[in-house]
Design a protein around this motif. Structure first.
Motif, short mmCIF file in Angstrom:
data_model
loop_
_atom_site.label_atom_id
_atom_site.label_comp_id
_atom_site.label_asym_id
_atom_site.label_seq_id
_atom_site.Cartn_x
_atom_site.Cartn_y
_atom_site.Cartn_z
N MET A 12 -8.37 6.42 -1.82
CA MET A 12 -9.26 7.03 -0.85
C MET A 12 -8.57 8.19 -0.14
SD MET A 12 -10.84 3.57 0.89
CE MET A 12 -11.96 4.53 1.93
N ALA A 58 -10.44 1.24 3.40
CA ALA A 58 -9.06 1.68 3.21
C ALA A 58 -8.09 0.60 3.67
CB ALA A 58 -8.80 2.97 3.98
N SER A 59 -6.85 0.69 3.21
CA SER A 59 -5.82 -0.27 3.59
C SER A 59 -5.76 -0.46 5.10
CB SER A 59 -4.46 0.21 3.09
OG SER A 59 -3.43 -0.57 3.65
N TRP A 100 -4.03 10.61 0.83
CA TRP A 100 -4.54 9.70 -0.19
C TRP A 100 -3.87 8.35 0.03
CZ3 TRP A 100 -8.54 10.72 -3.28
CH2 TRP A 100 -8.87 12.05 -3.55
N ASP A 155 -13.02 5.53 7.03
CA ASP A 155 -11.94 4.55 6.94
C ASP A 155 -12.37 3.24 6.31
OD1 ASP A 155 -10.31 6.38 8.12
OD2 ASP A 155 -10.11 5.33 10.04
N SER A 202 0.82 5.89 0.04
CA SER A 202 0.00 7.06 0.33
C SER A 202 0.79 8.34 0.12
CB SER A 202 -0.50 6.99 1.78
OG SER A 202 0.60 7.12 2.68
N LEU A 262 -8.38 10.16 3.31
CA LEU A 262 -8.72 9.99 4.72
C LEU A 262 -8.17 11.14 5.54
CD1 LEU A 262 -7.72 6.23 5.25
CD2 LEU A 262 -9.94 7.13 4.52
N THR A 310 -4.18 3.82 -0.85
CA THR A 310 -4.80 2.78 -1.65
C THR A 310 -5.86 2.02 -0.83
OG1 THR A 310 -2.88 1.43 -1.05
CG2 THR A 310 -2.89 2.41 -3.24
N ARG A 311 -6.86 1.56 -1.56
CA ARG A 311 -7.95 0.80 -0.95
C ARG A 311 -7.49 -0.63 -0.65
NH1 ARG A 311 -13.34 1.61 -0.81
NH2 ARG A 311 -13.18 3.43 -2.20
N SER A 312 -8.01 -1.22 0.40
CA SER A 312 -7.69 -2.60 0.75
C SER A 312 -8.12 -3.55 -0.36
CB SER A 312 -8.39 -2.99 2.06
OG SER A 312 -8.13 -4.32 2.40
N ASN A 335 0.86 -1.18 0.00
CA ASN A 335 0.00 0.00 0.00
C ASN A 335 0.89 1.23 0.00
OD1 ASN A 335 0.50 0.25 3.11
ND2 ASN A 335 -0.50 -1.73 2.85
N ARG A 358 -3.44 1.69 7.26
CA ARG A 358 -3.66 3.15 7.38
C ARG A 358 -3.18 3.67 8.73
NH1 ARG A 358 -8.56 0.47 7.49
NH2 ARG A 358 -9.78 0.69 9.40
#
Length: 201
Positions: free
Chosen positions: A55, A69-70, A38, A66, A30, A57, A40-42, A28, A73
């Motif tokens: 995403m 989201a990964s 910003w 949340d 950010s 956050l 990456t999504r899980s 992941n 995070r």
């Protein structure tokens, strides 16, 4: 999100996968932006990121925003709150992980590794993924170093460049340098061991 930043996310996802630094949905990364990040999504296919896979956050946990989201995070947030990082890349470089089982700190021996890292701390929290304990261990290491490895899990690398596109690309570049340094060290240890066994016969 600016188009150039989205393209940087896409490029890094494809490059991490093609370089063997992360499997299809692992890893992941950010970028910090204002009072948020910003990320990456899980479960996103990193080699084929779409706009929906990214995403935004807040820097503080938000149970509603949340969702999806990964799981890492919590670590990204701790890094941004406690260090000068503007971008973070997390991947699973194989040689770095292998060395992490046996070393407290990885000392590169190749010229590039020495130039960029000097040393790479190995953090060993009891919980190695997605926890506050892991987050504090990584953030502490990244206060003084550009990269660290969580034992048995993977590496976190930061950039402090002001431009978010360039920061993300620099963090990715450092991840490749980290794995190269670890591979050289791994092979040197392997070669030295083979010589020692051969000479004892």
């Amino acid at each position: 999100m600016k188009a150039s930043l989205y393209l940087a996310f896409q490029q890094i996802g494809a490059d991490l996968f093609s370089a063997g630094l992360a499997s299809a949905t692992s890893g992941n990364y950010s970028v910090r932006e204002g009072n948020g990040l910003w990320i990456t999504r899980s479960g996103a296919q990193k080699a084929h990121l779409t706009p929906d896979d990214l995403m935004f956050l807040p820097l503080e946990p938000d149970p509603e925003r949340d969702q999806g989201a990964s799981v890492e995070r919590v670590i990204h947030r701790a890094i941004y709150r406690q260090t000068d990082a503007t971008a973070v890349v997390h991947a699973h470089p194989r040689h770095a992980i292998a060395l992490s089982f046996h070393l407290e700190s990885i000392q590169p021996i190749d010229l590039e590794g020495l130039y960029y890292f000097g040393q790479i701390p190995v953090a060993a929290p009891k919980t190695a993924s997605g926890t506050q304990e892991a987050a504090e261990a990584v953030a502490l290491a990244l206060k003084e170093h550009p990269a660290c490895v969580i034992r048995g899990h993977g590496a976190f690398v930061k950039s402090s460049l002001e431009n978010p596109d360039k920061a993300l690309l620099q963090a990715y570049s450092l991840m490749t340098s980290l794995e190269e340094a670890c591979e050289v060290l791994f092979l040197e240890h392997l070669w030295r061991g083979n010589i020692a066994r051969a000479s004892s016969k």
